[in-house]
Design a protein around this motif. Structure first.
Motif, PDB file in Angstrom:
ATOM      1  N   MET A  86      -8.565-103.253  69.276  1.00 33.67           N
ATOM      2  CA  MET A  86      -8.409-102.061  68.444  1.00 33.67           C
ATOM      3  C   MET A  86      -9.607-101.132  68.660  1.00 33.67           C
ATOM      4  O   MET A  86     -10.682-101.593  69.018  1.00 33.67           O
ATOM      5  N   TYR A  87      -9.418 -99.823  68.430  1.00 37.27           N
ATOM      6  CA  TYR A  87     -10.564 -98.902  68.467  1.00 37.27           C
ATOM      7  C   TYR A  87     -11.581 -99.327  67.418  1.00 37.27           C
ATOM      8  O   TYR A  87     -11.203 -99.682  66.287  1.00 37.27           O
ATOM      9  N   LEU A  88     -12.868 -99.220  67.762  1.00 34.97           N
ATOM     10  CA  LEU A  88     -13.894 -99.308  66.722  1.00 34.97           C
ATOM     11  C   LEU A  88     -13.859 -97.999  65.941  1.00 34.97           C
ATOM     12  O   LEU A  88     -13.422 -96.972  66.468  1.00 34.97           O
ATOM     13  N   PRO A  89     -14.341 -97.993  64.690  1.00 28.50           N
ATOM     14  CA  PRO A  89     -14.454 -96.700  64.002  1.00 28.50           C
ATOM     15  C   PRO A  89     -15.432 -95.782  64.736  1.00 28.50           C
ATOM     16  O   PRO A  89     -16.243 -96.256  65.542  1.00 28.50           O
ATOM     17  N   MET A  90     -15.369 -94.497  64.436  1.00 34.48           N
ATOM     18  CA  MET A  90     -16.254 -93.530  65.119  1.00 34.48           C
ATOM     19  C   MET A  90     -17.719 -93.927  65.013  1.00 34.48           C
ATOM     20  O   MET A  90     -18.504 -93.727  65.931  1.00 34.48           O
ATOM     21  N   GLU A  91     -18.102 -94.492  63.871  1.00 34.01           N
ATOM     22  CA  GLU A  91     -19.517 -94.845  63.660  1.00 34.01           C
ATOM     23  C   GLU A  91     -19.883 -96.186  64.287  1.00 34.01           C
ATOM     24  O   GLU A  91     -21.052 -96.542  64.330  1.00 34.01           O
ATOM     25  N   GLY A  92     -18.872 -96.943  64.780  1.00 35.70           N
ATOM     26  CA  GLY A  92     -19.173 -98.178  65.493  1.00 35.70           C
ATOM     27  C   GLY A  92     -19.013 -99.430  64.660  1.00 35.70           C
ATOM     28  O   GLY A  92     -18.482 -99.411  63.549  1.00 35.70           O
ATOM     29  N   PRO A 139     -17.270 -95.758  70.064  1.00 33.63           N
ATOM     30  CA  PRO A 139     -18.014 -96.516  71.088  1.00 33.63           C
ATOM     31  C   PRO A 139     -17.297 -97.802  71.494  1.00 33.63           C
ATOM     32  O   PRO A 139     -16.371 -98.240  70.811  1.00 33.63           O
ATOM     33  N   PRO A 140     -17.746 -98.431  72.593  1.00 34.68           N
ATOM     34  CA  PRO A 140     -17.147 -99.697  73.033  1.00 34.68           C
ATOM     35  C   PRO A 140     -17.651-100.884  72.217  1.00 34.68           C
ATOM     36  O   PRO A 140     -18.686-100.812  71.565  1.00 34.68           O
ATOM     37  N   ASN A 141     -16.933-101.979  72.311  1.00 37.23           N
ATOM     38  CA  ASN A 141     -17.118-103.108  71.400  1.00 37.23           C
ATOM     39  C   ASN A 141     -18.084-104.184  71.877  1.00 37.23           C
ATOM     40  O   ASN A 141     -18.873-104.727  71.102  1.00 37.23           O
ATOM     41  N   HIS A 142     -18.008-104.505  73.184  1.00 39.53           N
ATOM     42  CA  HIS A 142     -18.568-105.779  73.643  1.00 39.53           C
ATOM     43  C   HIS A 142     -20.075-105.932  73.387  1.00 39.53           C
ATOM     44  O   HIS A 142     -20.516-106.916  72.777  1.00 39.53           O
ATOM     45  N   GLY A 143     -20.866-104.964  73.860  1.00 34.54           N
ATOM     46  CA  GLY A 143     -22.323-105.077  73.724  1.00 34.54           C
ATOM     47  C   GLY A 143     -22.739-105.161  72.263  1.00 34.54           C
ATOM     48  O   GLY A 143     -23.656-105.922  71.895  1.00 34.54           O
ATOM     49  N   ALA A 144     -22.076-104.386  71.416  1.00 37.88           N
ATOM     50  CA  ALA A 144     -22.422-104.382  69.993  1.00 37.88           C
ATOM     51  C   ALA A 144     -22.130-105.752  69.376  1.00 37.88           C
ATOM     52  O   ALA A 144     -22.896-106.251  68.550  1.00 37.88           O
ATOM     53  N   TYR A 199     -28.534-103.511  79.933  1.00 36.06           N
ATOM     54  CA  TYR A 199     -28.538-102.127  80.429  1.00 36.06           C
ATOM     55  C   TYR A 199     -27.124-101.575  80.601  1.00 36.06           C
ATOM     56  O   TYR A 199     -26.847-100.436  80.267  1.00 36.06           O
ATOM     57  N   GLY A 200     -26.238-102.422  81.127  1.00 36.42           N
ATOM     58  CA  GLY A 200     -24.894-101.936  81.453  1.00 36.42           C
ATOM     59  C   GLY A 200     -23.962-101.827  80.254  1.00 36.42           C
ATOM     60  O   GLY A 200     -22.874-101.261  80.364  1.00 36.42           O
ATOM     61  N   GLU A 201     -24.359-102.387  79.120  1.00 39.55           N
ATOM     62  CA  GLU A 201     -23.449-102.388  77.962  1.00 39.55           C
ATOM     63  C   GLU A 201     -23.554-101.125  77.122  1.00 39.55           C
ATOM     64  O   GLU A 201     -22.703-100.869  76.277  1.00 39.55           O
ATOM     65  N   ARG A 202     -24.602-100.347  77.321  1.00 41.33           N
ATOM     66  CA  ARG A 202     -24.842 -99.097  76.586  1.00 41.33           C
ATOM     67  C   ARG A 202     -24.839 -99.341  75.075  1.00 41.33           C
ATOM     68  O   ARG A 202     -23.926 -98.916  74.357  1.00 41.33           O
ATOM     69  N   VAL A 203     -25.851-100.060  74.636  1.00 41.16           N
ATOM     70  CA  VAL A 203     -25.960-100.378  73.209  1.00 41.16           C
ATOM     71  C   VAL A 203     -27.156 -99.663  72.589  1.00 41.16           C
ATOM     72  O   VAL A 203     -28.295 -99.939  72.943  1.00 41.16           O
ATOM     73  N   ARG A 214     -29.705 -94.954  51.972  1.00 40.01           N
ATOM     74  CA  ARG A 214     -30.106 -93.602  52.374  1.00 40.01           C
ATOM     75  C   ARG A 214     -30.226 -93.428  53.881  1.00 40.01           C
ATOM     76  O   ARG A 214     -30.751 -92.432  54.350  1.00 40.01           O
ATOM     77  N   ILE A 215     -29.769 -94.446  54.638  1.00 37.30           N
ATOM     78  CA  ILE A 215     -29.870 -94.312  56.099  1.00 37.30           C
ATOM     79  C   ILE A 215     -28.461 -94.247  56.691  1.00 37.30           C
ATOM     80  O   ILE A 215     -27.664 -95.176  56.546  1.00 37.30           O
ATOM     81  N   ALA A 216     -28.171 -93.137  57.352  1.00 37.93           N
ATOM     82  CA  ALA A 216     -26.884 -92.976  58.054  1.00 37.93           C
ATOM     83  C   ALA A 216     -27.078 -93.479  59.473  1.00 37.93           C
ATOM     84  O   ALA A 216     -27.924 -92.946  60.200  1.00 37.93           O
ATOM     85  N   THR A 217     -26.326 -94.510  59.865  1.00 32.52           N
ATOM     86  CA  THR A 217     -26.501 -95.088  61.213  1.00 32.52           C
ATOM     87  C   THR A 217     -25.182 -95.149  61.967  1.00 32.52           C
ATOM     88  O   THR A 217     -24.167 -95.595  61.432  1.00 32.52           O
ATOM     89  N   LEU A 218     -25.249 -94.743  63.207  1.00 35.87           N
ATOM     90  CA  LEU A 218     -24.111 -94.781  64.129  1.00 35.87           C
ATOM     91  C   LEU A 218     -24.420 -95.700  65.285  1.00 35.87           C
ATOM     92  O   LEU A 218     -25.563 -95.688  65.766  1.00 35.87           O
ATOM     93  N   GLN A 219     -23.440 -96.410  65.787  1.00 38.93           N
ATOM     94  CA  GLN A 219     -23.575 -97.079  67.081  1.00 38.93           C
ATOM     95  C   GLN A 219     -23.429 -96.013  68.170  1.00 38.93           C
ATOM     96  O   GLN A 219     -22.546 -95.150  68.060  1.00 38.93           O
ATOM     97  N   THR A 220     -24.280 -96.052  69.190  1.00 35.05           N
ATOM     98  CA  THR A 220     -24.204 -95.012  70.231  1.00 35.05           C
ATOM     99  C   THR A 220     -24.183 -95.621  71.636  1.00 35.05           C
ATOM    100  O   THR A 220     -24.467 -96.807  71.808  1.00 35.05           O
ATOM    101  N   LEU A 221     -23.903 -94.783  72.619  1.00 32.65           N
ATOM    102  CA  LEU A 221     -23.896 -95.214  74.020  1.00 32.65           C
ATOM    103  C   LEU A 221     -25.342 -95.249  74.508  1.00 32.65           C
ATOM    104  O   LEU A 221     -25.835 -94.311  75.139  1.00 32.65           O
ATOM    105  N   GLY A 222     -26.043 -96.310  74.166  1.00 34.36           N
ATOM    106  CA  GLY A 222     -27.452 -96.468  74.530  1.00 34.36           C
ATOM    107  C   GLY A 222     -28.322 -95.445  73.814  1.00 34.36           C
ATOM    108  O   GLY A 222     -27.871 -94.705  72.925  1.00 34.36           O
TER     109      GLY A 222
END
Ligand code: LMR
Length: 399
Positions: free
Chosen positions: A65-71, A287-292, A252-256, A95-103
């Protein structure tokens, strides 16, 4: 249709990966891209990550399934704890807004787009020098990029007074890009006392700090390297943190990575997260799932003890290679040896010029970045004497 396009000259760092790989000389040494290699010069596979991977494989394959936009939720929480600490009041208060990102680069890009949208009149101030891609990412997002003093080439020391003076003159709401540890490219970090002075100016001038943390654990240790981040929170600043797990997980290749924005209230953090999600949606949706999953499994289980030990080993190996090179260069009478001892993290600024870097590459198969940056984490016991004598050769003997 596209004949008028300019030729791409290649990235000053990433293009060296291909150049090194196609170099057939057995004595070649890669000290260019910021990658940690082990005592044999090989890219590391951490045992904590292997165990997490095995654990994932044992599970039956879940529908993708897609991850949510925030990861990934667990990953975002684990990353927050590592960066801000378990005791962080901002974390406890939501009070901290955090997103999973591509590295880390993906975090910088989302942060840059977000700031361009909501602070269109602000410029970004980066250290002189900084990682080349900082400038490319912020300019690419449409923000003006300017430089504050950071490095004095005549003394090879931090230009701290100049930095502080420049920051003290910036207009309110200027964005200030800071490296909390393991400065890229110089390897020169601020002391804790210097950080406190900078933070005072950031508060007084109402500046927007953007902290780029790509090497936590490689400087003085995991908590020590987060000193600036945690003190900014304590000082009540609203600030951004871009973060990369590429190096400290050798993924490096997982973009976490993650992007976090520390806000004054949970209500503001919710609004910020919403706008960051919208920015993600119009860039790449989610974002993608595996590295996270891997990072979350390690940080959220007893595997984190093993990971901390492995990271500490990487840190100590890197500093012992720097020390070995420093000793060899000092023994050869070069002041560069003593300069290296001031550096922390993966990088050391050598002060070698482009022609000298070119000679190292062409005559010796030793790859550094053209700006004189050396990735000391690419040195090994076997190769360091060779690298040292090549540096002595290009510094003391002209062609
Ligand atoms: C570096 O500075 O070498 C690394 O951060 C890799 C990169 O993307 O440039």
């Amino acid at each position: 249709m596209f004949e008028h396009l300019a030729d791409y000259p290649g990235d000053p760092i990433l293009s060296l990966i291909g150049a090194y790989q196609s170099d057939g000389r057995p004595e070649k040494v890669n000290l260019s891209v910021g990658i940690y290699t082990d005592a044999q010069g090989k890219l590391s596979v951490l045992q904590s990550v292997v165990a997490a991977e095995q654990h994932l494989r044992k599970r039956s394959l879940a529908p993708s399934m897609y991850l949510p936009m925030e990861g990934h939720e667990g990953y975002r929480l684990s990353a927050q704890r590592l960066q801000f600490g378990n005791e962080s009041p901002a974390l406890a208060e939501g009070r901290i807004a955090t997103l999973q990102t591509l590295g880390g680069s993906g975090a910088l890009k989302i942060g840059a787009d977000f700031l361009r949208q909501w602070f269109p009149g602000s410029s970004v101030w980066v250290s002189d020098p900084t990682w080349d891609n900082h400038i490319a990412i912020f300019e690419g997002a449409g923000l003006a990029v300017k430089k504050y003093p950071y490095y004095c080439s005549s003394s090879a020391e931090l230009a701290f007074e100049g930095m502080l003076k420049e920051l003290s003159t910036l207009p309110s709401r200027s964005i200030v890009l800071l490296h909390p540890c393991c400065h890229n490219p110089t390897g020169l970090d601020l002391t804790n006392a210097q950080w406190l002075k900078v933070i005072k100016v950031l508060v007084e001038r109402e500046l927007i700090p953007f902290v780029d943390c790509a090497y936590q654990g490689f400087g003085e240790g995991l908590d020590q390297d987060a000193f600036a981040i945690r003190e900014m929170e304590r000082a009540g600043l609203t600030f951004l943190v871009s973060y990369s797990f590429s190096k400290n997980f050798s993924l490096y290749g997982e973009r976490v990575g993650t992007l976090s924005v520390v806000c004054h209230s949970p209500q503001v953090a919710t609004k910020v997260l919403g706008q960051l999600k919208a920015t993600v949606r119009r860039n790449y949706s989610s974002p993608p799932n595996h590295g996270a999953q891997l990072v979350d499994l390690v940080l959220g289980s007893e595997l984190s003890t093993l990971w901390r030990t492995e990271l500490e080993e990487m840190r100590l190996r890197t500093s012992s290679m720097r020390e070995l090179l420093a000793t060899l260069l000092s023994d050869a009478g070069l002041p560069l040896g003593e300069q290296l001892r001031r550096h922390r993290g993966l990088f050391s600024y050598t002060g070698l010029n482009k022609a000298q870097i070119g000679r190292l590459r062409q005559e010796f198969g030793i790859y550094l970045v053209d700006n004189g940056r050396m990735c000391v984490a690419g040195l090994t016991m076997e190769k360091t004497p060779y690298v040292s004598s090549a540096i002595v050769e290009v510094l003391l003997h002209r062609e």
